[in-house]
Motif scaffolding. Structure first.
Motif, PDB file in Angstrom:
ATOM      1  N   SER A  28      -2.504 -39.553  83.565  1.00 10.12           N
ATOM      2  CA  SER A  28      -2.223 -39.423  84.995  1.00 10.12           C
ATOM      3  C   SER A  28      -1.084 -40.366  85.362  1.00 10.12           C
ATOM      4  O   SER A  28      -0.780 -41.324  84.639  1.00 10.12           O
ATOM      5  N   CYS A  29      -0.457 -40.120  86.497  1.00 12.09           N
ATOM      6  CA  CYS A  29       0.702 -40.916  86.934  1.00 12.09           C
ATOM      7  C   CYS A  29       0.366 -42.393  87.091  1.00 12.09           C
ATOM      8  O   CYS A  29       1.213 -43.250  86.840  1.00 12.09           O
ATOM      9  N   ASP A  30      -0.869 -42.714  87.487  1.00 18.52           N
ATOM     10  CA  ASP A  30      -1.273 -44.113  87.642  1.00 18.52           C
ATOM     11  C   ASP A  30      -1.847 -44.701  86.356  1.00 18.52           C
ATOM     12  O   ASP A  30      -2.238 -45.867  86.316  1.00 18.52           O
ATOM     13  N   GLY A  31      -1.926 -43.909  85.292  1.00 20.38           N
ATOM     14  CA  GLY A  31      -2.412 -44.395  84.012  1.00 20.38           C
ATOM     15  C   GLY A  31      -3.914 -44.619  83.937  1.00 20.38           C
ATOM     16  O   GLY A  31      -4.409 -45.167  82.959  1.00 20.38           O
ATOM     17  N   GLN A  32      -4.660 -44.171  84.940  1.00 14.43           N
ATOM     18  CA  GLN A  32      -6.097 -44.410  84.968  1.00 14.43           C
ATOM     19  C   GLN A  32      -6.914 -43.314  84.298  1.00 14.43           C
ATOM     20  O   GLN A  32      -8.080 -43.509  83.974  1.00 14.43           O
ATOM     21  N   PHE A  33      -6.303 -42.141  84.108  1.00 19.63           N
ATOM     22  CA  PHE A  33      -7.020 -41.001  83.543  1.00 19.63           C
ATOM     23  C   PHE A  33      -6.163 -40.341  82.472  1.00 19.63           C
ATOM     24  O   PHE A  33      -4.940 -40.420  82.506  1.00 19.63           O
ATOM     25  N   ILE A  34      -6.824 -39.690  81.544  1.00 21.96           N
ATOM     26  CA  ILE A  34      -6.123 -38.861  80.569  1.00 21.96           C
ATOM     27  C   ILE A  34      -6.808 -37.496  80.543  1.00 21.96           C
ATOM     28  O   ILE A  34      -8.038 -37.409  80.535  1.00 21.96           O
ATOM     29  N   ALA A  35      -5.984 -36.454  80.599  1.00 21.34           N
ATOM     30  CA  ALA A  35      -6.494 -35.090  80.493  1.00 21.34           C
ATOM     31  C   ALA A  35      -6.240 -34.610  79.074  1.00 21.34           C
ATOM     32  O   ALA A  35      -5.200 -34.907  78.481  1.00 21.34           O
ATOM     33  N   SER A  36      -7.193 -33.868  78.532  1.00 17.01           N
ATOM     34  CA  SER A  36      -7.027 -33.304  77.202  1.00 17.01           C
ATOM     35  C   SER A  36      -7.343 -31.816  77.244  1.00 17.01           C
ATOM     36  O   SER A  36      -8.222 -31.371  77.980  1.00 17.01           O
ATOM     37  N   GLY A  69      -7.844 -28.300  74.589  1.00 22.75           N
ATOM     38  CA  GLY A  69      -8.158 -28.003  73.204  1.00 22.75           C
ATOM     39  C   GLY A  69      -8.118 -26.529  72.865  1.00 22.75           C
ATOM     40  O   GLY A  69      -8.063 -25.675  73.755  1.00 22.75           O
ATOM     41  N   ASN A  70      -8.173 -26.271  71.564  1.00 22.76           N
ATOM     42  CA  ASN A  70      -8.276 -24.898  71.083  1.00 22.76           C
ATOM     43  C   ASN A  70      -9.635 -24.287  71.414  1.00 22.76           C
ATOM     44  O   ASN A  70      -9.854 -23.107  71.188  1.00 22.76           O
ATOM     45  N   ASP A  71     -10.553 -25.099  71.950  1.00 20.24           N
ATOM     46  CA  ASP A  71     -11.858 -24.613  72.390  1.00 20.24           C
ATOM     47  C   ASP A  71     -11.807 -24.087  73.831  1.00 20.24           C
ATOM     48  O   ASP A  71     -12.845 -23.814  74.425  1.00 20.24           O
ATOM     49  N   ASN A  72     -10.589 -23.987  74.404  1.00 20.03           N
ATOM     50  CA  ASN A  72     -10.354 -23.465  75.755  1.00 20.03           C
ATOM     51  C   ASN A  72     -10.828 -24.407  76.859  1.00 20.03           C
ATOM     52  O   ASN A  72     -10.935 -23.997  78.018  1.00 20.03           O
ATOM     53  N   LYS A  73     -11.086 -25.645  76.537  1.00 24.52           N
ATOM     54  CA  LYS A  73     -11.619 -26.614  77.503  1.00 24.52           C
ATOM     55  C   LYS A  73     -10.549 -27.607  77.944  1.00 24.52           C
ATOM     56  O   LYS A  73      -9.620 -27.922  77.204  1.00 24.52           O
ATOM     57  N   VAL A  74     -10.732 -28.111  79.169  1.00 21.83           N
ATOM     58  CA  VAL A  74      -9.945 -29.224  79.698  1.00 21.83           C
ATOM     59  C   VAL A  74     -10.939 -30.343  80.003  1.00 21.83           C
ATOM     60  O   VAL A  74     -11.917 -30.130  80.730  1.00 21.83           O
ATOM     61  N   PHE A  75     -10.703 -31.513  79.416  1.00 22.46           N
ATOM     62  CA  PHE A  75     -11.520 -32.688  79.692  1.00 22.46           C
ATOM     63  C   PHE A  75     -10.678 -33.687  80.468  1.00 22.46           C
ATOM     64  O   PHE A  75      -9.467 -33.796  80.234  1.00 22.46           O
ATOM     65  N   VAL A  76     -11.318 -34.426  81.364  1.00 22.81           N
ATOM     66  CA  VAL A  76     -10.671 -35.555  82.044  1.00 22.81           C
ATOM     67  C   VAL A  76     -11.481 -36.787  81.701  1.00 22.81           C
ATOM     68  O   VAL A  76     -12.709 -36.807  81.867  1.00 22.81           O
ATOM     69  N   TRP A  77     -10.784 -37.802  81.196  1.00 25.18           N
ATOM     70  CA  TRP A  77     -11.401 -39.056  80.762  1.00 25.18           C
ATOM     71  C   TRP A  77     -10.841 -40.190  81.606  1.00 25.18           C
ATOM     72  O   TRP A  77      -9.681 -40.165  81.986  1.00 25.18           O
ATOM     73  N   THR A  78     -11.655 -41.216  81.883  1.00 22.92           N
ATOM     74  CA  THR A  78     -11.112 -42.426  82.485  1.00 22.92           C
ATOM     75  C   THR A  78     -10.527 -43.262  81.352  1.00 22.92           C
ATOM     76  O   THR A  78     -10.871 -43.072  80.185  1.00 22.92           O
ATOM     77  N   SER A  79      -9.641 -44.173  81.703  1.00 26.51           N
ATOM     78  CA  SER A  79      -8.966 -44.961  80.670  1.00 26.51           C
ATOM     79  C   SER A  79      -9.905 -45.931  79.958  1.00 26.51           C
ATOM     80  O   SER A  79      -9.558 -46.455  78.909  1.00 26.51           O
ATOM     81  N   HIS A  80     -11.104 -46.160  80.489  1.00 28.13           N
ATOM     82  CA  HIS A  80     -12.011 -47.147  79.896  1.00 28.13           C
ATOM     83  C   HIS A  80     -13.363 -46.569  79.473  1.00 28.13           C
ATOM     84  O   HIS A  80     -14.280 -47.306  79.166  1.00 28.13           O
ATOM     85  N   SER A  81     -13.487 -45.241  79.465  1.00 26.28           N
ATOM     86  CA  SER A  81     -14.773 -44.636  79.139  1.00 26.28           C
ATOM     87  C   SER A  81     -14.687 -43.844  77.840  1.00 26.28           C
ATOM     88  O   SER A  81     -13.639 -43.323  77.486  1.00 26.28           O
ATOM     89  N   LYS A  82     -15.795 -43.755  77.161  1.00 30.05           N
ATOM     90  CA  LYS A  82     -15.851 -42.953  75.933  1.00 30.05           C
ATOM     91  C   LYS A  82     -16.493 -41.597  76.174  1.00 30.05           C
ATOM     92  O   LYS A  82     -16.601 -40.781  75.276  1.00 30.05           O
ATOM     93  N   THR A  83     -16.952 -41.367  77.390  1.00 34.92           N
ATOM     94  CA  THR A  83     -17.504 -40.058  77.743  1.00 34.92           C
ATOM     95  C   THR A  83     -16.620 -39.451  78.826  1.00 34.92           C
ATOM     96  O   THR A  83     -16.063 -40.165  79.665  1.00 34.92           O
ATOM     97  N   PRO A  84     -16.459 -38.122  78.819  1.00 34.09           N
ATOM     98  CA  PRO A  84     -15.563 -37.505  79.794  1.00 34.09           C
ATOM     99  C   PRO A  84     -16.093 -37.609  81.226  1.00 34.09           C
ATOM    100  O   PRO A  84     -17.304 -37.546  81.451  1.00 34.09           O
ATOM    101  N   LEU A  85     -15.166 -37.752  82.146  1.00 38.19           N
ATOM    102  CA  LEU A  85     -15.500 -37.732  83.565  1.00 38.19           C
ATOM    103  C   LEU A  85     -15.949 -36.329  83.953  1.00 38.19           C
ATOM    104  O   LEU A  85     -16.901 -36.141  84.694  1.00 38.19           O
ATOM    105  N   THR A  86     -15.239 -35.325  83.420  1.00 43.02           N
ATOM    106  CA  THR A  86     -15.598 -33.933  83.697  1.00 43.02           C
ATOM    107  C   THR A  86     -15.024 -33.033  82.620  1.00 43.02           C
ATOM    108  O   THR A  86     -14.171 -33.433  81.839  1.00 43.02           O
ATOM    109  N   LYS A  87     -15.518 -31.794  82.619  1.00 44.08           N
ATOM    110  CA  LYS A  87     -15.027 -30.757  81.711  1.00 44.08           C
ATOM    111  C   LYS A  87     -14.844 -29.495  82.535  1.00 44.08           C
ATOM    112  O   LYS A  87     -15.721 -29.114  83.313  1.00 44.08           O
ATOM    113  N   PHE A  88     -13.683 -28.849  82.366  1.00 39.30           N
ATOM    114  CA  PHE A  88     -13.415 -27.581  83.038  1.00 39.30           C
ATOM    115  C   PHE A  88     -13.410 -26.474  81.988  1.00 39.30           C
ATOM    116  O   PHE A  88     -12.766 -26.594  80.949  1.00 39.30           O
ATOM    117  N   ASN A  89     -14.119 -25.372  82.271  1.00 39.87           N
ATOM    118  CA  ASN A  89     -14.349 -24.305  81.299  1.00 39.87           C
ATOM    119  C   ASN A  89     -13.678 -22.980  81.636  1.00 39.87           C
ATOM    120  O   ASN A  89     -14.001 -21.975  81.020  1.00 39.87           O
TER     121      ASN A  89
END
Length: 193
Positions: free
Chosen positions: A49-57, A59-79
């Motif tokens: 993200s522009c503020d560096g607080q989140f990363i979006a990923s 995949g070939n699994d057709n999913k979009v994950f959003v992670w916080t910069s300090h967490s090991k579990t996703p904030l959300t998943k879009f299907n």
């Protein structure tokens, strides 16, 4: 490793082993900050993200994950995509707005509000979405495409009005970069142009 994304002194890499590794480049051995696991297939898209607080990923699994910069579990998943998600871009104009683009079987650009964790509107582009990039200067989004139109489209956001369609490539437009002033783009395709 199929995709990398910088965020200040950290670099994230996504790979065929379905993981995202985040490392600190200031440390001599590039120590691992975190290992993010959630995708069921290869990670082919990453964008901070522009503020560096989140990363979006994506995949070939057709999913979009959003992670916080300090967490090991996703904030959300879009299907909602029905094909691989390589193209990702965060809006520098509306905090928390993420755009994602789907592959050949999907052909859509989808918009997400990561603050409320909800899906917004989508655009059927008619072809594979290879790249997405918001301009820093104007509220516009550039998309590049593959099968089968091989074009570049400039969109107004949030109206989703098509401002320009650029043609000339005869193969998938796999690469997109924007100069720092946000006024020009360069593209590369499998047609060697």
């Amino acid at each position: 490793i199929g995709v990398c994304a910088w965020n200040g002194n950290t670099i994230a890499s996504g790979s065929r082993d379905k993981s995202i590794l985040v490392r600190d480049i200031r440390v001599s051995d590039y120590s691992l900050i975190s290992s993010l696991k959630g995708h069921k297939q290869e990670v082919c898209g990453l964008k901070w993200s522009c503020d560096g607080q989140f990363i979006a990923s994506g995949g070939n699994d057709n999913k979009v994950f959003v992670w916080t910069s300090h967490s090991k579990t996703p904030l959300t998943k879009f299907n909602d995509h029905t094909a691989a998600v390589k193209a990702l871009s965060w809006s520098p104009h509306q905090h928390g707005i993420l755009a994602s683009g789907g592959g050949t079987a999907d052909r859509s650009i989808r918009f997400w509000d990561t603050k409320s964790l909800t899906a917004l509107e989508s655009i059927d582009t008619g072809s594979q979405v290879c790249n997405l990039m918001f301009s820093n200067n104007s509220n516009e989004l550039v998309s590049t495409h593959g099968y089968s139109l091989n074009q570049i489209i400039v969109w107004k956001y949030p109206t989703k009005q098509k401002l320009a369609t650029l043609t000339g490539h005869s193969f998938r437009v796999l690469y997109l970069a924007m100069n720092p002033d946000g006024q020009n783009i360069v593209t590369g395709a499998g047609d060697e142009t």
